[in-house]
Design a protein around this motif. Sequence first.
Motif, PDB file in Angstrom:
ATOM      1  N   LYS A  32      15.538 128.487  25.742  1.00 12.15           N
ATOM      2  CA  LYS A  32      15.418 128.741  27.176  1.00 12.15           C
ATOM      3  C   LYS A  32      14.088 128.232  27.740  1.00 12.15           C
ATOM      4  N   VAL A  33      13.079 128.082  26.895  1.00 11.70           N
ATOM      5  CA  VAL A  33      11.772 127.603  27.338  1.00 11.70           C
ATOM      6  C   VAL A  33      11.874 126.157  27.836  1.00 11.70           C
ATOM      7  N   LEU A  34      12.825 125.404  27.308  1.00 13.39           N
ATOM      8  CA  LEU A  34      12.971 124.019  27.738  1.00 13.39           C
ATOM      9  C   LEU A  34      13.352 123.911  29.210  1.00 13.39           C
ATOM     10  N   TYR A  35      14.071 124.912  29.736  1.00 18.91           N
ATOM     11  CA  TYR A  35      14.367 124.932  31.172  1.00 18.91           C
ATOM     12  C   TYR A  35      13.072 124.930  31.973  1.00 18.91           C
ATOM     13  N   VAL A  36      12.142 125.758  31.565  1.00 18.78           N
ATOM     14  CA  VAL A  36      10.874 125.882  32.291  1.00 18.78           C
ATOM     15  C   VAL A  36      10.076 124.590  32.183  1.00 18.78           C
ATOM     16  N   ILE A  37      10.012 124.030  30.998  1.00 15.70           N
ATOM     17  CA  ILE A  37       9.241 122.801  30.794  1.00 15.70           C
ATOM     18  C   ILE A  37       9.848 121.641  31.585  1.00 15.70           C
ATOM     19  N   ALA A  38      11.165 121.497  31.520  1.00 12.11           N
ATOM     20  CA  ALA A  38      11.826 120.401  32.235  1.00 12.11           C
ATOM     21  C   ALA A  38      11.669 120.553  33.741  1.00 12.11           C
ATOM     22  N   SER A  39      11.823 121.760  34.244  1.00 15.54           N
ATOM     23  CA  SER A  39      11.686 121.960  35.686  1.00 15.54           C
ATOM     24  C   SER A  39      10.241 121.738  36.136  1.00 15.54           C
ATOM     25  N   PHE A  40       9.265 122.113  35.301  1.00 13.32           N
ATOM     26  CA  PHE A  40       7.865 121.862  35.633  1.00 13.32           C
ATOM     27  C   PHE A  40       7.573 120.371  35.711  1.00 13.32           C
ATOM     28  N   ILE A  41       8.075 119.621  34.761  1.00  8.35           N
ATOM     29  CA  ILE A  41       7.848 118.169  34.749  1.00  8.35           C
ATOM     30  C   ILE A  41       8.494 117.510  35.963  1.00  8.35           C
ATOM     31  N   ILE A  42       9.725 117.903  36.277  1.00  9.16           N
ATOM     32  CA  ILE A  42      10.410 117.326  37.431  1.00  9.16           C
ATOM     33  C   ILE A  42       9.684 117.674  38.722  1.00  9.16           C
ATOM     34  N   THR A  43       9.230 118.911  38.831  1.00 12.35           N
ATOM     35  CA  THR A  43       8.489 119.320  40.015  1.00 12.35           C
ATOM     36  C   THR A  43       7.176 118.562  40.138  1.00 12.35           C
ATOM     37  N   ALA A  44       6.479 118.360  39.033  1.00 14.79           N
ATOM     38  CA  ALA A  44       5.220 117.611  39.061  1.00 14.79           C
ATOM     39  C   ALA A  44       5.451 116.167  39.504  1.00 14.79           C
ATOM     40  N   ILE A  45       6.535 115.560  39.056  1.00 14.96           N
ATOM     41  CA  ILE A  45       6.846 114.189  39.459  1.00 14.96           C
ATOM     42  C   ILE A  45       7.156 114.129  40.958  1.00 14.96           C
ATOM     43  N   ILE A  46       7.924 115.097  41.445  1.00 14.06           N
ATOM     44  CA  ILE A  46       8.253 115.124  42.872  1.00 14.06           C
ATOM     45  C   ILE A  46       6.996 115.314  43.713  1.00 14.06           C
ATOM     46  N   ILE A  47       6.140 116.228  43.300  1.00 13.05           N
ATOM     47  CA  ILE A  47       4.897 116.456  44.050  1.00 13.05           C
ATOM     48  C   ILE A  47       4.025 115.213  44.032  1.00 13.05           C
TER      49      ILE A  47
END
Length: 58
Positions: A32-47
């Motif tokens: 389940k931790v991979l959800y958090v890591i993947a969403s963080f990376i995607i959010t960082a790219i969008i920002i």
Amino acid sequence: MKKFLSFFIEPFKVISNRNISEKIASVFTKYKVLYVIASFIITAIIIFFIYAKPHFGW
């Protein structure tokens, strides 16, 4: 036009034919931790593309 469209559609066919999407989904359900890591990376790219790119003028 047909070749142009098949160029963009072909990678999706390869992913779906080899059951890669099911393997990826099973890994995400295990860890389940991979959800958090993947969403963080995607959010960082969008920002980055929203704020940093216009600032640097690329």
